[in-house]
Design a protein around this motif. Structure first.
Motif, mmCIF file in Angstrom:
data_model
loop_
_atom_site.group_PDB
_atom_site.id
_atom_site.type_symbol
_atom_site.label_atom_id
_atom_site.label_comp_id
_atom_site.label_asym_id
_atom_site.label_seq_id
_atom_site.Cartn_x
_atom_site.Cartn_y
_atom_site.Cartn_z
ATOM 1 N N PHE A 46 36.604 42.149 41.183
ATOM 2 C CA PHE A 46 37.331 43.157 40.413
ATOM 3 C C PHE A 46 38.330 43.905 41.291
ATOM 4 C CE2 PHE A 46 34.440 42.270 37.054
ATOM 5 C CZ PHE A 46 34.991 42.795 35.894
ATOM 6 N N GLU A 47 37.931 44.196 42.528
ATOM 7 C CA GLU A 47 38.834 44.905 43.436
ATOM 8 C C GLU A 47 40.018 44.028 43.825
ATOM 9 O OE1 GLU A 47 39.513 48.642 44.708
ATOM 10 O OE2 GLU A 47 37.496 48.112 44.080
ATOM 11 N N LEU A 48 39.822 42.734 43.901
ATOM 12 C CA LEU A 48 40.907 41.798 44.172
ATOM 13 C C LEU A 48 41.792 41.627 42.937
ATOM 14 C CD1 LEU A 48 40.758 38.495 46.073
ATOM 15 C CD2 LEU A 48 41.689 38.494 43.777
ATOM 16 N N GLY A 49 41.191 41.573 41.763
ATOM 17 C CA GLY A 49 41.950 41.357 40.533
ATOM 18 C C GLY A 49 42.746 42.562 40.076
ATOM 19 N N ALA A 50 42.270 43.755 40.359
ATOM 20 C CA ALA A 50 42.954 44.968 39.892
ATOM 21 C C ALA A 50 44.385 45.080 40.427
ATOM 22 C CB ALA A 50 42.130 46.207 40.241
ATOM 23 N N PRO A 51 44.634 44.813 41.715
ATOM 24 C CA PRO A 51 46.029 44.866 42.170
ATOM 25 C C PRO A 51 46.912 43.805 41.500
ATOM 26 C CG PRO A 51 44.563 44.999 44.053
ATOM 27 C CD PRO A 51 43.725 44.667 42.853
ATOM 28 N N LEU A 52 46.317 42.676 41.124
ATOM 29 C CA LEU A 52 47.092 41.665 40.392
ATOM 30 C C LEU A 52 47.547 42.218 39.043
ATOM 31 C CD1 LEU A 52 45.047 38.416 41.120
ATOM 32 C CD2 LEU A 52 47.342 38.984 41.938
ATOM 33 N N VAL A 53 46.647 42.933 38.372
ATOM 34 C CA VAL A 53 47.010 43.587 37.120
ATOM 35 C C VAL A 53 48.099 44.618 37.397
ATOM 36 C CG1 VAL A 53 46.176 45.090 35.260
ATOM 37 C CG2 VAL A 53 44.767 43.177 36.055
ATOM 38 N N GLY A 54 47.934 45.362 38.482
ATOM 39 C CA GLY A 54 48.941 46.352 38.862
ATOM 40 C C GLY A 54 50.302 45.732 39.139
ATOM 41 N N LEU A 55 50.296 44.580 39.779
ATOM 42 C CA LEU A 55 51.556 43.870 40.016
ATOM 43 C C LEU A 55 52.237 43.525 38.699
ATOM 44 C CD1 LEU A 55 50.622 41.432 42.906
ATOM 45 C CD2 LEU A 55 52.470 43.107 42.945
ATOM 46 N N ALA A 56 51.469 42.999 37.760
ATOM 47 C CA ALA A 56 52.015 42.650 36.454
ATOM 48 C C ALA A 56 52.546 43.888 35.740
ATOM 49 C CB ALA A 56 50.965 41.945 35.605
ATOM 50 N N VAL A 57 51.783 44.959 35.837
ATOM 51 C CA VAL A 57 52.204 46.215 35.215
ATOM 52 C C VAL A 57 53.486 46.711 35.879
ATOM 53 C CG1 VAL A 57 51.598 48.658 34.984
ATOM 54 C CG2 VAL A 57 49.938 46.902 34.390
ATOM 55 N N GLY A 58 53.516 46.677 37.204
ATOM 56 C CA GLY A 58 54.694 47.135 37.945
ATOM 57 C C GLY A 58 55.937 46.349 37.576
#
Length: 188
Positions: A46-58
């Motif tokens: 989850f900690e690895l996946g959350a920044p990926l979601v953040g990248l998409a959001v960004g």
């Protein structure tokens, strides 16, 4: 971003997962290495996946999610922490043995709640000149190691402190949620 910076970022993001895993380890009946690895894997993923979601959001909707991300994290941590603290005192010691492992849903909810801040980090990673895969791998690996260690420390503390360890773990999750709100300036 040099590796030392990525490592420091990973340790700061994994602090919440470490605190939550202490409570998870304390609430179980003698969790072994396999259960510690399982819990570590949930938190690390989850900690690895959350920044990926953040990248998409960004790249997509930018700052719109930032208006509510802290409330989402707080709500999840409050629910999981309150349930954990309540369960610590809701049954008699003799008629409620501690489980051998946590359910997948409980682990996912806690891992999600403790990784919300990493989503915001992901938004900023998208605008920096960094090696994103290496940074994400570092975040996931460090979080796995911290959660794994937290479960084992919780295992040692659980029998010594009994219900107090599980109760403290629940209160700790609630305090982490309040800290998220304070860091986002909700109280002033």
């Amino acid at each position: 971003m040099p590796f030392a910076t990525s490592l420091a970022l990973a340790f700061s993001l994994s602090a919440d997962a470490f605190a939550a895993s202490l409570g998870k380890g304390a609430s179980l009946h003698r969790p072994g290495l396999r259960e510690a690895a399982r819990i570590g894997a949930y938190f690390g993923a989850f900690e690895l996946g959350a920044p990926l979601v953040g990248l998409a959001v960004g790249w997509g909707i930018g700052g719109h999610i930032e208006a509510v991300d802290h409330w989402i994290a707080f709500t999840l941590l409050l629910i999981v922490g309150a349930r954990m603290a309540w369960l610590a005192w809701s049954a008699e010691e003799s008629d409620a043995p501690r489980p051998a492992r946590h359910g997948a849903l409980a682990l996912m909810a806690t891992a999600l709640a403790t990784s919300i801040d990493a989503t915001a980090v992901g938004v900023t990673l998208g605008f920096m000149n960094v090696h994103i895969p290496a940074t994400l791998a570092t975040i996931g690996a460090v979080t796995f190691a911290m959660a794994f260690t937290g479960v084992l420390i919780g295992r040692a503390a659980g029998p010594l402190l009994g219900r107090w360890a599980e109760f403290a773990g629940g209160i700790g999750l609630i305090l982490i949620g309040i800290k998220v709100l304070v860091e986002h300036g909700v109280f002033g």
